[in-house]
Design a protein around this motif. Sequence first.
Motif, PDB file in Angstrom:
ATOM      1  N   MET A  67       0.750  -1.275   0.068  1.00 41.67           N
ATOM      2  CA  MET A  67       0.018  -0.105  -0.013  1.00 41.67           C
ATOM      3  C   MET A  67       0.892   1.160  -0.013  1.00 41.67           C
ATOM      4  O   MET A  67       0.750   2.266   0.943  1.00 41.67           O
ATOM      5  CB  MET A  67      -0.929   0.260   1.147  1.00 41.67           C
ATOM      6  CG  MET A  67      -2.034  -1.242   1.206  1.00 41.67           C
ATOM      7  SD  MET A  67      -3.335  -1.019   2.622  1.00 41.67           S
ATOM      8  CE  MET A  67      -4.234  -2.507   1.970  1.00 41.67           C
ATOM      9  N   ASN A  68       1.935   1.342  -0.840  1.00 40.70           N
ATOM     10  CA  ASN A  68       2.563   2.506  -1.014  1.00 40.70           C
ATOM     11  C   ASN A  68       2.268   3.091  -2.450  1.00 40.70           C
ATOM     12  O   ASN A  68       2.539   2.357  -3.468  1.00 40.70           O
ATOM     13  CB  ASN A  68       4.249   1.811  -0.903  1.00 40.70           C
ATOM     14  CG  ASN A  68       5.228   2.923  -1.586  1.00 40.70           C
ATOM     15  OD1 ASN A  68       5.759   2.521  -2.647  1.00 40.70           O
ATOM     16  ND2 ASN A  68       5.443   3.815  -0.925  1.00 40.70           N
ATOM     17  N   SER A  78       3.428 -11.973   7.665  1.00 41.85           N
ATOM     18  CA  SER A  78       2.298 -11.053   7.689  1.00 41.85           C
ATOM     19  C   SER A  78       1.728 -10.345   6.445  1.00 41.85           C
ATOM     20  O   SER A  78       0.821 -10.232   5.979  1.00 41.85           O
ATOM     21  CB  SER A  78       2.457 -10.101   8.887  1.00 41.85           C
ATOM     22  OG  SER A  78       3.214  -9.079   8.362  1.00 41.85           O
ATOM     23  N   VAL A  79       2.866 -10.285   5.632  1.00 41.53           N
ATOM     24  CA  VAL A  79       2.761  -9.381   4.431  1.00 41.53           C
ATOM     25  C   VAL A  79       1.983 -10.197   3.509  1.00 41.53           C
ATOM     26  O   VAL A  79       2.257 -11.289   3.089  1.00 41.53           O
ATOM     27  CB  VAL A  79       3.950  -8.934   3.795  1.00 41.53           C
ATOM     28  CG1 VAL A  79       3.846  -8.444   2.340  1.00 41.53           C
ATOM     29  CG2 VAL A  79       4.674  -8.092   4.624  1.00 41.53           C
ATOM     30  N   GLY A  80       0.970  -9.734   3.200  1.00 51.34           N
ATOM     31  CA  GLY A  80      -0.101 -10.616   2.284  1.00 51.34           C
ATOM     32  C   GLY A  80      -1.297 -11.104   2.812  1.00 51.34           C
ATOM     33  O   GLY A  80      -2.316 -11.520   2.362  1.00 51.34           O
ATOM     34  N   VAL A  81      -1.235 -11.078   4.167  1.00 48.46           N
ATOM     35  CA  VAL A  81      -2.446 -11.552   4.929  1.00 48.46           C
ATOM     36  C   VAL A  81      -3.171 -10.598   5.987  1.00 48.46           C
ATOM     37  O   VAL A  81      -4.150 -10.668   6.361  1.00 48.46           O
ATOM     38  CB  VAL A  81      -2.238 -12.960   5.704  1.00 48.46           C
ATOM     39  CG1 VAL A  81      -0.600 -12.832   6.461  1.00 48.46           C
ATOM     40  CG2 VAL A  81      -3.178 -13.546   6.477  1.00 48.46           C
ATOM     41  N   GLU A  82      -2.060  -9.887   6.736  1.00 53.97           N
ATOM     42  CA  GLU A  82      -2.266  -8.933   7.631  1.00 53.97           C
ATOM     43  C   GLU A  82      -2.309  -7.542   7.035  1.00 53.97           C
ATOM     44  O   GLU A  82      -1.687  -7.335   6.112  1.00 53.97           O
ATOM     45  CB  GLU A  82      -1.398  -9.014   9.004  1.00 53.97           C
ATOM     46  CG  GLU A  82      -1.091 -10.063   9.508  1.00 53.97           C
ATOM     47  CD  GLU A  82      -2.298 -10.769  10.074  1.00 53.97           C
ATOM     48  OE1 GLU A  82      -3.316 -10.065  10.427  1.00 53.97           O
ATOM     49  OE2 GLU A  82      -2.183 -11.952  10.604  1.00 53.97           O
ATOM     50  N   LEU A  99      -7.218  -5.656  -1.627  1.00 49.18           N
ATOM     51  CA  LEU A  99      -6.437  -6.370  -0.677  1.00 49.18           C
ATOM     52  C   LEU A  99      -7.176  -6.224   0.734  1.00 49.18           C
ATOM     53  O   LEU A  99      -7.035  -7.422   1.103  1.00 49.18           O
ATOM     54  CB  LEU A  99      -5.523  -5.442  -0.066  1.00 49.18           C
ATOM     55  CG  LEU A  99      -3.969  -5.705  -1.182  1.00 49.18           C
ATOM     56  CD1 LEU A  99      -2.976  -4.554  -1.008  1.00 49.18           C
ATOM     57  CD2 LEU A  99      -3.403  -6.895  -1.029  1.00 49.18           C
ATOM     58  N   GLU A 100      -8.100  -5.292   0.802  1.00 52.18           N
ATOM     59  CA  GLU A 100      -9.159  -5.518   2.072  1.00 52.18           C
ATOM     60  C   GLU A 100      -9.966  -6.794   1.819  1.00 52.18           C
ATOM     61  O   GLU A 100     -10.114  -7.305   3.112  1.00 52.18           O
ATOM     62  CB  GLU A 100     -10.002  -4.458   1.908  1.00 52.18           C
ATOM     63  CG  GLU A 100      -9.350  -2.978   2.373  1.00 52.18           C
ATOM     64  CD  GLU A 100      -8.764  -2.285   1.230  1.00 52.18           C
ATOM     65  OE1 GLU A 100      -8.656  -2.747   0.060  1.00 52.18           O
ATOM     66  OE2 GLU A 100      -8.037  -1.225   1.399  1.00 52.18           O
ATOM     67  N   ASP A 101     -10.379  -7.239   0.695  1.00 52.72           N
ATOM     68  CA  ASP A 101     -11.157  -8.602   0.429  1.00 52.72           C
ATOM     69  C   ASP A 101     -10.231  -9.675   0.763  1.00 52.72           C
ATOM     70  O   ASP A 101     -10.631 -10.723   1.324  1.00 52.72           O
ATOM     71  CB  ASP A 101     -11.715  -8.669  -0.929  1.00 52.72           C
ATOM     72  CG  ASP A 101     -12.681  -7.513  -1.366  1.00 52.72           C
ATOM     73  OD1 ASP A 101     -13.017  -6.988  -0.361  1.00 52.72           O
ATOM     74  OD2 ASP A 101     -13.129  -7.332  -2.400  1.00 52.72           O
ATOM     75  N   ARG A 102      -8.863  -9.487   0.584  1.00 53.88           N
ATOM     76  CA  ARG A 102      -8.021 -10.634   0.838  1.00 53.88           C
ATOM     77  C   ARG A 102      -7.887 -10.745   2.310  1.00 53.88           C
ATOM     78  O   ARG A 102      -7.664 -11.855   2.789  1.00 53.88           O
ATOM     79  CB  ARG A 102      -6.608 -10.322   0.183  1.00 53.88           C
ATOM     80  CG  ARG A 102      -5.774 -11.489   0.153  1.00 53.88           C
ATOM     81  CD  ARG A 102      -4.269 -11.243  -0.505  1.00 53.88           C
ATOM     82  NE  ARG A 102      -3.406 -12.376  -0.289  1.00 53.88           N
ATOM     83  CZ  ARG A 102      -3.104 -13.237  -0.822  1.00 53.88           C
ATOM     84  NH1 ARG A 102      -3.963 -13.640  -1.621  1.00 53.88           N
ATOM     85  NH2 ARG A 102      -2.308 -14.199  -0.588  1.00 53.88           N
ATOM     86  N   PHE A 103      -7.744  -9.643   2.966  1.00 48.97           N
ATOM     87  CA  PHE A 103      -7.502  -9.819   4.442  1.00 48.97           C
ATOM     88  C   PHE A 103      -8.755 -10.208   5.166  1.00 48.97           C
ATOM     89  O   PHE A 103      -8.681 -11.245   6.000  1.00 48.97           O
ATOM     90  CB  PHE A 103      -7.076  -8.130   4.967  1.00 48.97           C
ATOM     91  CG  PHE A 103      -5.654  -7.840   4.374  1.00 48.97           C
ATOM     92  CD1 PHE A 103      -4.817  -8.459   3.861  1.00 48.97           C
ATOM     93  CD2 PHE A 103      -5.930  -6.269   4.302  1.00 48.97           C
ATOM     94  CE1 PHE A 103      -3.672  -7.854   3.273  1.00 48.97           C
ATOM     95  CE2 PHE A 103      -4.726  -5.550   3.703  1.00 48.97           C
ATOM     96  CZ  PHE A 103      -3.722  -6.271   3.250  1.00 48.97           C
ATOM     97  N   ALA A 104      -9.831 -10.006   4.492  1.00 52.75           N
ATOM     98  CA  ALA A 104     -11.131 -10.242   5.406  1.00 52.75           C
ATOM     99  C   ALA A 104     -11.306 -11.756   5.263  1.00 52.75           C
ATOM    100  O   ALA A 104     -11.689 -12.514   5.778  1.00 52.75           O
ATOM    101  CB  ALA A 104     -12.258  -9.557   4.596  1.00 52.75           C
ATOM    102  N   ALA A 105     -10.967 -12.334   3.924  1.00 53.26           N
ATOM    103  CA  ALA A 105     -11.225 -13.590   3.541  1.00 53.26           C
ATOM    104  C   ALA A 105     -10.243 -14.610   4.359  1.00 53.26           C
ATOM    105  O   ALA A 105     -10.437 -15.701   5.133  1.00 53.26           O
ATOM    106  CB  ALA A 105     -10.841 -13.948   2.197  1.00 53.26           C
TER     107      ALA A 105
END
Lengths: 448, 448
Positions: free
Chosen positions: A118-119, A240-244, A338-344
């Motif tokens: 998110m950069n 964490s990168v990719g999941v959190e 990414l928000e959907d990926r984190f939520a899933a």
Amino acid sequence: MDNCSQTLATPPTTTPRGKISIFDTTRRQNMSAIRRLNLISQHISPFSASSSSTTSSSTHSKMPVSTQAAHPLTLIPGPVEFTDEVLQAMATPSQSHVSPQFVSVFGDALALLRQLFMNTDKSAQAFAIAGAGTLGWDFVASNLIEPGEDALVLHTGYFADSFADCIDTYGGVPTQLKAPIGDIVPLDQIEAALKSKFYKVITITHVDTSTGVLSDIKTIAALVRKVSPNTLIIVDGVCSVGVEEIRFDEWDLDFVLTAPQKAIGVPAGLSIFIASGRALDVFKSRKAKPGSYYASLSKWLPVMQNYEAKKASYFSTPPVQNIHALLASLKQILAIPLEDRFAAHEKMSTHVKETIESYGLKQVAVRPGYQAHGMTAVYVPEGVTLPDFLPKVAKRNIVLAGGLHKDIATKYFRIGHMGVSAIGEDREDFTLALNAIKDSLKECGYTF
Amino acid sequence: MDNCSQTLATPPTTTPRGKISIFDTTRRQNMSAIRRLNLISQHISPFSASSSSTTSSSTHSKMPVSTQAAHPLTLIPGPVEFTDEVLQAMATPSQSHVSPQFVSVFGDALALLRQLFMNTDKSAQAFAIAGAGTLGWDFVASNLIEPGEDALVLHTGYFADSFADCIDTYGGVPTQLKAPIGDIVPLDQIEAALKSKFYKVITITHVDTSTGVLSDIKTIAALVRKVSPNTLIIVDGVCSVGVEEIRFDEWDLDFVLTAPQKAIGVPAGLSIFIASGRALDVFKSRKAKPGSYYASLSKWLPVMQNYEAKKASYFSTPPVQNIHALLASLKQILAIPLEDRFAAHEKMSTHVKETIESYGLKQVAVRPGYQAHGMTAVYVPEGVTLPDFLPKVAKRNIVLAGGLHKDIATKYFRIGHMGVSAIGEDREDFTLALNAIKDSLKECGYTF
């Protein structure tokens, strides 16, 4: 960058077909077995490296067809299961590392890494270098900390000790704030430490793979900026990168390092990180020369800047195939918000944790809200031992990880639920895994 | 660990079929074109990672069938063209890095590495670590040389400057003996230097990829043992291991480092080396702590010893797929006697060099007997420029490398002739490449 040295996986040499019988007791389980065969004993399809550039099919198609040979499901906190497209990209035919074709692939991968972090601030730079997550520590310790300078290391498990060891190797002076096993370091302790003296950097393990403890990066970063604005904020984001959620610009972070074989879903072999403009300025103004040659930012910064600008550049030959795989996975990851990926991932994490607790088992990470979403560390129940339990799970073609934190290593196991196994559509991985855990516990004599 | 930053490869997006016309002028060329289609526009065959353990088929079968998509032939001094089995091994489905299956693969790869180095003395240890050839320099400079100790660096091209830079980074004191471009360092100069003071190590670039100069390791090693028996003999074998004769035990060498993407025929992403018992003893008795964390022998030695003994071990997650590919390639390489492999490469090298000279072109490596067998560095003729010449070769689906040595970078190009392209049966790679060079020179206006 994970141990799992307690893993006692001894999957059968027979194909999964040979294992169907264990699923034949109920219709549901029979269906499960059939879906399972679709999953891990799949049709062979034509193979072409050109498909490395296709977008996610196995994570979004209704009927995934895989080129992967039947294999036990690797559900540890990394390496995780990979998509077909990522593995096919690993087999990309030879390319010159300075050919226009590869330069374009590498440049695209670096640009997509910014999105993953998110950069958008171009004063920061993303890096992907042949190595391992561990190498990211060397980049921090040999470039951002000068000999004699203080580093505050937040300890939520095994990996803080190693990071401190790395900092000490290059002459930095690490001070650890240690949380009790399974817990976090209280904010007031962090604030007091930051007020006691100037720390050049603070290091935070976002998810400690040895405990499954999740640190609150956003809140800690805000505290650091308030109390000690010039302290560089270093995040070990390996698990964490990719999941959190990590918002590099918005949270004003300085350095986030990770590895590909966790939530990024790419085979091990890369050191991946992003450094802020502030971190790069601190590096450029350092008095001592960098402490490492291979891990020198002065060698790699122009190379990454050039590749991202689609210009060939050289310090050391990049791992062409691993970079192709990184691009293939980033395209799949970023195909949805990414928000959907984190939520899933959070949804699957909750399912796994609730199911495990319904079996009467307890997590190592004790504090609700501070538990990782890509892995779960679980104590084996009274009377069950790892050397008895893990092979029974492995017999069911599910590979879990043993304990890692030295104080409790023999008392717990770890489940990784990241990437395609956790959020791929039509995947039964965790129906299978949770049943395998339940059945194996029964076989160990545990009563529910 | 090679630059080729002058490579101007711009292969066509059309398939090789679209290029047949350029081969239609004579029957021989027509046949060549047809064989060429068999080579680089081949049938797609079923893909299964299990074939990673098969022995060489494409290098020994009469009619190789490839799973590789059509692609330009990469004939640079690394990365080289890879066999199907190696690329398929790169796509091995996920495995835990401590699973019995992977531990066995890693252990076998380390055992075969000993054979590649012609080592049987168990006091030595082979290593394969996620990284690059460059990282091998860090292992030498941060473990075998203590701050303030002297290192004698033999300079036969670009890479000695870099190795010296690496030694300096960790506090060692490099002294370079520089040969004229294209030549070697005379033995009497080496002897005089070794007598002038004690050097902790001497570093020799076996083949300098920037010049194609081949050093006589055997003779230099014998001289060192006679004049300064305690000096550690370090060989940079990045462009030599797998193509040039290296007898680690017999020649009493102490450290040979290399990379996989050259004559070992495996994609870039590994740092591969072997350290002698003498070198390991010197490391164990050092007073200063190792200068690097990721490149620390104290971290990696027990891990490699354990994996070779088929025991899981951990410091940093190994690159599972790259190690599978390494094993697949080592099985293919060692399927025939190494002496035969060296002889086959020498035969192709002679063919390439004689053909190039028949075109009236001159090599950068001036001294007969001191020219690499896996690559050839060639000056472009008067009136021909690289930016004109290399794209014309690339149009013919042959990727060559530009110059690298800064003093002459714009004046020469480099051809890699290692591995399956050079010695694989039924391969036409160099018929195609040498014709492409000839036709491109003509197109540049060069008259033979």
